[in-house]
Design a protein around this motif. Structure first.
Motif, PDB file in Angstrom:
ATOM      1  N   SER A  41      -7.999   2.536 -10.657  1.00 31.62           N
ATOM      2  CA  SER A  41      -6.601   3.085  -9.759  1.00 31.62           C
ATOM      3  C   SER A  41      -6.379   2.134  -8.617  1.00 31.62           C
ATOM      4  O   SER A  41      -7.173   1.932  -7.762  1.00 31.62           O
ATOM      5  CB  SER A  41      -6.625   4.599  -9.494  1.00 31.62           C
ATOM      6  N   PRO A  42      -5.153   1.529  -8.386  1.00 39.21           N
ATOM      7  CA  PRO A  42      -4.969   0.735  -7.553  1.00 39.21           C
ATOM      8  C   PRO A  42      -5.351   1.273  -6.119  1.00 39.21           C
ATOM      9  O   PRO A  42      -5.829   0.678  -5.119  1.00 39.21           O
ATOM     10  CB  PRO A  42      -3.411   0.422  -7.459  1.00 39.21           C
ATOM     11  N   LEU A  43      -4.852   2.596  -5.785  1.00 40.38           N
ATOM     12  CA  LEU A  43      -5.086   3.141  -4.439  1.00 40.38           C
ATOM     13  C   LEU A  43      -6.602   3.288  -4.329  1.00 40.38           C
ATOM     14  O   LEU A  43      -7.008   2.850  -3.168  1.00 40.38           O
ATOM     15  CB  LEU A  43      -4.649   4.635  -4.313  1.00 40.38           C
ATOM     16  N   ASN A  44      -7.302   3.666  -5.433  1.00 42.50           N
ATOM     17  CA  ASN A  44      -8.828   3.885  -5.075  1.00 42.50           C
ATOM     18  C   ASN A  44      -9.656   2.672  -4.968  1.00 42.50           C
ATOM     19  O   ASN A  44     -10.379   2.495  -4.039  1.00 42.50           O
ATOM     20  CB  ASN A  44      -9.444   4.580  -6.333  1.00 42.50           C
ATOM     21  N   ALA A  45      -9.079   1.693  -5.593  1.00 42.14           N
ATOM     22  CA  ALA A  45      -9.648   0.282  -5.459  1.00 42.14           C
ATOM     23  C   ALA A  45      -9.379  -0.451  -4.089  1.00 42.14           C
ATOM     24  O   ALA A  45     -10.508  -0.865  -3.514  1.00 42.14           O
ATOM     25  CB  ALA A  45      -9.153  -0.614  -6.752  1.00 42.14           C
ATOM     26  N   THR A  46      -8.286  -0.198  -3.588  1.00 42.94           N
ATOM     27  CA  THR A  46      -7.880  -0.431  -2.136  1.00 42.94           C
ATOM     28  C   THR A  46      -8.731  -0.107  -1.198  1.00 42.94           C
ATOM     29  O   THR A  46      -9.292  -0.689  -0.577  1.00 42.94           O
ATOM     30  CB  THR A  46      -6.355  -0.496  -2.212  1.00 42.94           C
TER      31      THR A  46
END
Length: 130
Positions: free
Chosen positions: A62-67
């Protein structure tokens, strides 16, 4: 305006070096930003404990979690590096020992931090398939 320097300091022209405040403020901002990131990371670890491998890969992808993971890791290792650097600079007085310890600090903080960020990005961009 009153001078707060001692007479000897005034005679020698010694006083503030006019630097260091920016570094101190940066450390405080990183520390403050790590508070919510750490709380989020604890929540994430608890969430990951209930998932299987595929679920964990999906969560990290997930982009949010990875960021947020990359931010947490990068800021944590930067914070550790800066903290140990201050200790070495303040308490180690031999030039060669100080240089060796600063280099070791850079390697010990930089290499695992870079590997962790690389691993997160690899999973996030689809390299986590089994």
């Amino acid at each position: 305006m009153a001078s707060y320097r001692t007479p000897l300091g005034r005679a020698r022209g010694l006083g503030s070096a006019k630097h260091g405040a920016a570094e101190w403020l940066a450390e405080k901002y990183v520390t403050l930003s790590l508070v919510p990131l750490t709380l989020w990371a604890v929540f994430g670890v608890l969430r990951l404990a209930t998932l299987d491998y595929a679920g964990a890969v999906a969560w990290v992808s997930s982009p949010l979690n990875a960021t947020l993971l990359v931010l947490t890791i990068a800021l944590s290792f930067w914070h550790m590096h800066r903290g140990m650097r201050v200790v070495v600079e303040d308490y180690i007085h031999k030039k060669n020992s100080k240089l060796a310890l600063l280099l070791l600090n850079f390697i010990v903080c930089g290499l695992p931090g870079a590997l962790a960020v690389f691993s997160i990005l690899k999973v996030a961009f689809g390299g986590g398939a089994y």
